[in-house]
Scaffold this motif. Structure first.
Motif, mmCIF file in Angstrom:
data_model
loop_
_atom_site.group_PDB
_atom_site.id
_atom_site.type_symbol
_atom_site.label_atom_id
_atom_site.label_comp_id
_atom_site.label_asym_id
_atom_site.label_seq_id
_atom_site.Cartn_x
_atom_site.Cartn_y
_atom_site.Cartn_z
ATOM 1 N N MET A 1 -9.612 -32.318 25.566
ATOM 2 C CA MET A 1 -8.998 -32.037 27.326
ATOM 3 C C MET A 1 -8.393 -30.735 27.163
ATOM 4 O O MET A 1 -7.832 -29.892 28.077
ATOM 5 C CB MET A 1 -8.253 -33.694 27.063
ATOM 6 C CG MET A 1 -8.948 -33.920 29.016
ATOM 7 S SD MET A 1 -8.978 -35.269 29.086
ATOM 8 C CE MET A 1 -7.237 -35.241 29.683
ATOM 9 N N LYS A 2 -7.101 -30.843 25.897
ATOM 10 C CA LYS A 2 -6.160 -30.115 26.200
ATOM 11 C C LYS A 2 -6.436 -28.579 25.957
ATOM 12 O O LYS A 2 -5.952 -28.061 27.303
ATOM 13 C CB LYS A 2 -5.390 -30.501 25.598
ATOM 14 C CG LYS A 2 -3.759 -30.160 25.068
ATOM 15 C CD LYS A 2 -3.402 -29.707 23.733
ATOM 16 C CE LYS A 2 -1.209 -29.342 24.112
ATOM 17 N NZ LYS A 2 -0.478 -30.102 22.629
ATOM 18 N N GLU B 1 -8.203 -35.739 23.398
ATOM 19 C CA GLU B 1 -6.499 -35.643 23.682
ATOM 20 C C GLU B 1 -6.297 -34.170 23.216
ATOM 21 O O GLU B 1 -6.805 -33.481 24.463
ATOM 22 C CB GLU B 1 -5.629 -36.078 23.024
ATOM 23 C CG GLU B 1 -4.158 -35.889 24.080
ATOM 24 C CD GLU B 1 -3.115 -37.004 23.012
ATOM 25 O OE1 GLU B 1 -3.911 -37.413 22.881
ATOM 26 O OE2 GLU B 1 -2.199 -36.270 23.831
ATOM 27 N N TYR C 1 -5.238 -32.737 31.591
ATOM 28 C CA TYR C 1 -4.354 -32.813 30.223
ATOM 29 C C TYR C 1 -3.391 -33.865 30.900
ATOM 30 O O TYR C 1 -2.486 -34.187 31.137
ATOM 31 C CB TYR C 1 -4.626 -32.488 29.339
ATOM 32 C CG TYR C 1 -3.536 -32.161 28.109
ATOM 33 C CD1 TYR C 1 -3.667 -33.669 27.518
ATOM 34 C CD2 TYR C 1 -2.378 -31.731 28.404
ATOM 35 C CE1 TYR C 1 -2.924 -33.691 26.290
ATOM 36 C CE2 TYR C 1 -1.453 -32.368 27.289
ATOM 37 C CZ TYR C 1 -1.501 -32.303 26.035
ATOM 38 O OH TYR C 1 -0.713 -33.450 24.877
ATOM 39 N N LYS C 2 -2.592 -32.155 32.000
ATOM 40 C CA LYS C 2 -1.202 -33.019 32.883
ATOM 41 C C LYS C 2 -1.211 -34.051 33.156
ATOM 42 O O LYS C 2 -0.236 -34.492 32.922
ATOM 43 C CB LYS C 2 -0.775 -31.887 33.109
ATOM 44 C CG LYS C 2 -0.229 -30.945 32.275
ATOM 45 C CD LYS C 2 0.414 -29.168 33.202
ATOM 46 C CE LYS C 2 1.159 -28.152 32.936
ATOM 47 N NZ LYS C 2 1.430 -26.909 33.754
ATOM 48 N N GLY D 1 -2.682 -36.704 30.188
ATOM 49 C CA GLY D 1 -2.078 -36.836 28.893
ATOM 50 C C GLY D 1 -1.639 -37.257 28.120
ATOM 51 O O GLY D 1 -1.288 -38.265 27.482
#
Lengths: 196, 273
Positions: A92-93, A89, A100-101, A104
């Motif tokens: 990926m952010k 996570e 991510y969006k 996420g």
């Protein structure tokens, strides 16, 4: 090759994680309200299942088994998967904000999901090779996606129907889920007939 | 008597696995800290301040996907700071302060249903047993009501409203002015295009959308606009014009005198509650 196809299709249809093994029911009921969130969740589950299997299989074979501490399997797997998802996570952010969006918000939901833990433990119990384990995880993820895809369609129909007051909400959803699950029993014996 | 089948050794069978787990947990914990430090996302303080200033309703009324989308847009130079109809003037001021620009007062609006065809005024043409949604009913010969322009009352707009401002009563929808934020989601949801955004200071509206000639309108609804043009003649500022046989009020010209309400024979022109 045939062995792989059998594993893949059994995981998707016959041993569907949600509808035959009843694993991962929480997200199955939670995020199947519309197709978009259902597909986002499914994509996250496929990715995490593959990743978790790729990590836990070597841990079991090269670490737990030689040290004779196989009984720590469940604990270690949960710990490793949770930490793994957490790290994925954060990475990926930073690296892929659009992805991510899209995924996420679903990732934390999966950390301790029983479907993910289930697939890793089943891979070991069935004594799969690493490749077979990965195929099984991929099939399990696709099966999860299929179940969510089908059920989100059913739920959209439910939402637009005139349902008796007493059954509105969760009751009718559970009834519908059981009916969808029954329909998957039709796949029993399918694999034997095609490949056998 | 209960006998332990295998003799457990406190050190070998309990302490060592426990220590292994402890070690593994510590290792992973440290690893997470390291990874999150490497992949730190720089925080944008301006954006966070904007997110705090915005109402957080995520209604999409501004035309962007949620409040975060609007905050992203606001960070681009020359952005329109008055698009949030939910937060209104106060929110626009706050945004302008954060960005250090001139505050622009957003125009206050209100949603008005252009139909008064309750069950007393209209009659059903057929019994509709299909999916309980305006869109599906609309697709079946324009809906079960006698007037095919009128409100269907299945509440597609109610479902679209994030502020609980719409309620179905007597077969048509009613707008709660206190709660309406003019985000415009219901306007998009209505298959009949009956909900329209009007300036908040509007006092009168032609609350009918039926474009049929008067005689035909009268047969299906006794509170519809029949196109008699008496309001057009009565209006002192020529704010009312005819669209076929339906009167239309230009709200920018209206002086709120109420003369059209007084002369309307069918009460299709009504004061807004």
């Amino acid at each position: 090759m045939e062995q792989m196809m059998i594993i893949l299709f059994s995981a998707i249809l016959v041993d569907n994680f949600v509808l035959s093994k009843f694993l991962g029911i929480c997200p199955f009921l939670g995020v199947s309200k519309n197709l978009k969130t259902a597909m986002g969740m499914s994509a996250a589950v496929v990715a995490i299942m593959l990743l978790a299997s790729a990590i836990t299989w070597p841990i079991q074979i090269f670490l737990l088994d030689p040290l004779n501490i196989g009984f720590l399997q469940t604990l270690v797997f949960i710990l490793v998967i949770a930490a793994l998802v957490q790290m994925v996570e954060t990475m990926m952010k930073k690296a892929m904000p659009p992805l991510y969006k899209a995924l996420g918000i679903y990732l934390p939901l999966i950390t301790t999901n029983c479907a993910v833990l289930g697939v890793t433990i089943l891979n070991i119990n069935k004594a799969y090779s690493f490749l077979d384990a990965m195929i099984n995880s991929f099939g399990a993820g696709l099966g999860f996606a299929l179940a969510l895809f089908l059920f989100s369609g059913v739920r959209m129909r439910i939402e637009k129907s005139d349902i008796p007051k007493a059954l509105r909400g969760l009751p009718i959803t559970l009834v519908a889920a059981s009916l969808v699950s029954v329909s998957f029993f039709a796949f029993k014996g399918l694999i034997e007939n095609i490949f056998g | 008597m209960y006998v332990i089948p295998v003799r457990l050794s406190a050190i070998n069978d309990i302490l060592i696995p426990a220590l292994i787990m402890l070690g593994a947990a510590l290792l992973l914990g440290v690893l997470i800290v390291i990874v999150s430090n490497i992949f730190k996302v720089p925080r944008n303080e301006k954006k966070e301040a904007l997110m705090d200033a915005l109402p957080g309703a995520n209604c999409g009324g501004c035309g962007f996907p949620g409040c975060e989308g609007y905050a992203d847009y606001l960070l681009t130079p020359g952005a329109n700071t008055s698009l949030c109809s939910v937060g209104g003037a106060e929110c626009a001021r706050e945004i302008a302060t954060i960005l250090g620009t001139e505050a622009v007062e957003p125009e206050k609006k209100i949603v008005v249903l252009h139909c008064q065809g309750t069950r007393d005024h209209t009659s059903p043409r057929y019994e509709y047993l299909g999916t309980q949604s305006c869109h599906s009913a609309h697709n079946l010969l324009g809906g079960p009501g006698s007037c095919t322009y009128g409100c269907l009352g299945f509440g597609d707009c109610v479902a679209a409203c994030a502020f609980d401002a719409l309620h179905i009563k007597d077969g048509i929808v009613h707008v709660d002015r206190e709660k309406c934020t003019a985000c415009g989601q219901c306007v998009k949801a209505c298959p009949k295009k009956l909900l329209k955004l009007l300036p908040a200071d509007a006092t009168v509206a032609v609350r009918c959308s039926n474009e049929w000639p008067g005689a035909r309108t009268r047969k299906v609804c006794n509170i519809g606009c029949i196109g008699c043009k008496r309001c057009v003649k009565e209006c002192s500022v020529e704010a009312i014009s005819m669209n076929g046989s339906l009167a239309v009020i230009d709200q920018s010209l209206c002086v709120h005198c109420g003369a059209c309400v007084a002369v309307c024979p069918t009460k299709a022109i009504a004061e807004l509650e």
